[in-house]
Design a protein around this motif. Structure first.
Motif: not given
Length: 369
Positions: A219-243
């Motif tokens: 929310r601090k990154a204003e993701l709720h108002n974003a048009a696109r999101v790129i998920v590129a963390p280090q681990g796959d488990d983190t990527a799933a939770l972030v997505t």
């Protein structure tokens, strides 16, 4: 029944003002909390010590100018000790005058000296104090200015791109976005490492320090108002939770995620990603092609590097291309996107282009400015 013409009661007015006050206070606290984790782009690169030394040099310059002015007009001043003013007396008078101490032992007596004090010495005194106090005021107001910048930024940010992870994948993704014409102020980086957020800030990007699997960080990154999101963390488990968290906050944004293993691709799809890129298998395929066909691998690398040589792009069908074959297009069409289905250009369905189609084509790269 409520009479709409009846004016609101005093209690009602107080309730409205109280709710507005609480809302503004909540927004201020939210901005203060966000200001501690949001790093705005570096506006200036002058180190603090250099700023202090610069202001000290300006203060000494003003002191020297004042001393010189008094010494040149020394005949208009009187010294209670010996009735004469030399250069040391002029420096002493300039020091105590600029510091507003003013002991009164050296005083201007002539009309010229007094006029110089009014129109020259007094403005120099004010400027001298501003320079000395400026450093302290800047330190005291830095947090307030940070909160104001964060509030202004958050209130105007819409349809931007949020990039989770400022590692190798995130950096290269941002390079492609910038090459495609997306402005830096439309990109927000989220990363749990302070070194990464500071690097993003140094590169002119707004960065948010925090765990991207938590909704308050996004929310601090204003993701709720974003048009696109790129998920590129280090681990796959983190990527799933972030997505999953990003999809819950924004139902309409396009989410592109990167994973290392193919077996995690369905999990990311189920979490809400529109597109999933597997880095390890893609790298393995490129290595295999490089061994068998080195020049093909070079061409593939060229196509994947936006803005160099050839670009692989997706574009809408032009009006003069409707009804024609993909081979008749001005660029090299390799596939067609029709109703969210990708069709190879050799497929009989792709024999004639339709107005609502989009084509994936190879064209000459346009150098980035």
């Amino acid at each position: 029944m409520i009479d709409e013409k009846q004016p609101p009661s005093k209690t009602g007015k107080f309730s409205i003002f109280r709710s507005l006050w609480y809302r503004s206070r909540a927004e201020a606290l939210d901005d203060a909390e966000a200001g501690r984790s949001i790093t705005m782009p570096v506006a200036r690169s002058v180190p603090p010590l250099q700023q202090v030394l610069r202001r000290l040099a300006m203060a000494l310059l003003i002191l020297f100018v004042t001393t010189l002015v008094v010494w040149l007009d020394r005949s208009g001043y009187t010294d209670n000790s010996d009735n004469s003013v030399d250069f040391l007396d002029a420096a002493y008078y300039a020091t105590v005058t600029l510091s507003t101490t003013g002991y009164g032992d050296i005083t201007p007596v002539s009309d010229t000296a007094r006029l110089i004090n009014i129109f020259v010495i007094t403005p120099l005194r004010v400027l001298f104090l501003i320079i000395l106090v400026g450093t302290t005021l800047e330190v005291l107001t830095e947090r307030t200015r940070q909160q104001v910048r964060v509030h202004r930024w958050r209130s105007h940010l819409r349809d931007h791109v949020v990039v989770v992870g400022y590692g190798t994948k995130g950096r290269h993704a941002i390079e492609v976005l910038l090459a495609q014409g997306i402005r830096k102020d439309k990109i927000v980086v989220v990363d749990p490492e302070r070194t990464a957020t500071e690097a993003a800030s140094s590169d002119g990007l707004v960065s948010v320090l925090g765990d991207a699997t938590r909704s308050d960080t996004l929310r601090k990154a204003e993701l709720h108002n974003a048009a696109r999101v790129i998920v590129a963390p280090q681990g796959d488990d983190t990527a799933a939770l972030v997505t999953l968290t990003a999809r819950q906050l924004n139902k309409h944004a396009t989410i592109v995620a990167a994973v290392r293993e193919d077996e995690n691709l369905p999990l990311l799809k189920q979490s809400g990603a529109n597109t999933v890129v597997t880095s390890s298998s893609s790298a393995g395929r490129l290595i295999g092609v490089s061994m068998a066909h080195p020049h093909v691998a070079d061409t593939l690398e060229n196509l994947m590097t936006y803005g160099r040589g050839l670009d692989l792009v997706e574009r809408p069908v032009a009006a003069d291309e409707v009804g024609r074959s993909p081979r008749e297009c001005r660029d090299l069409v390799v596939a067609i996107v029709r109703r969210k289905k990708v069709i190879d250009y050799t497929d009989p369905e792709a024999a004639s282009l339709q107005a609502e189609d989009r084509v994936i084509s190879i064209r000459q790269a346009v150098p980035s400015r």
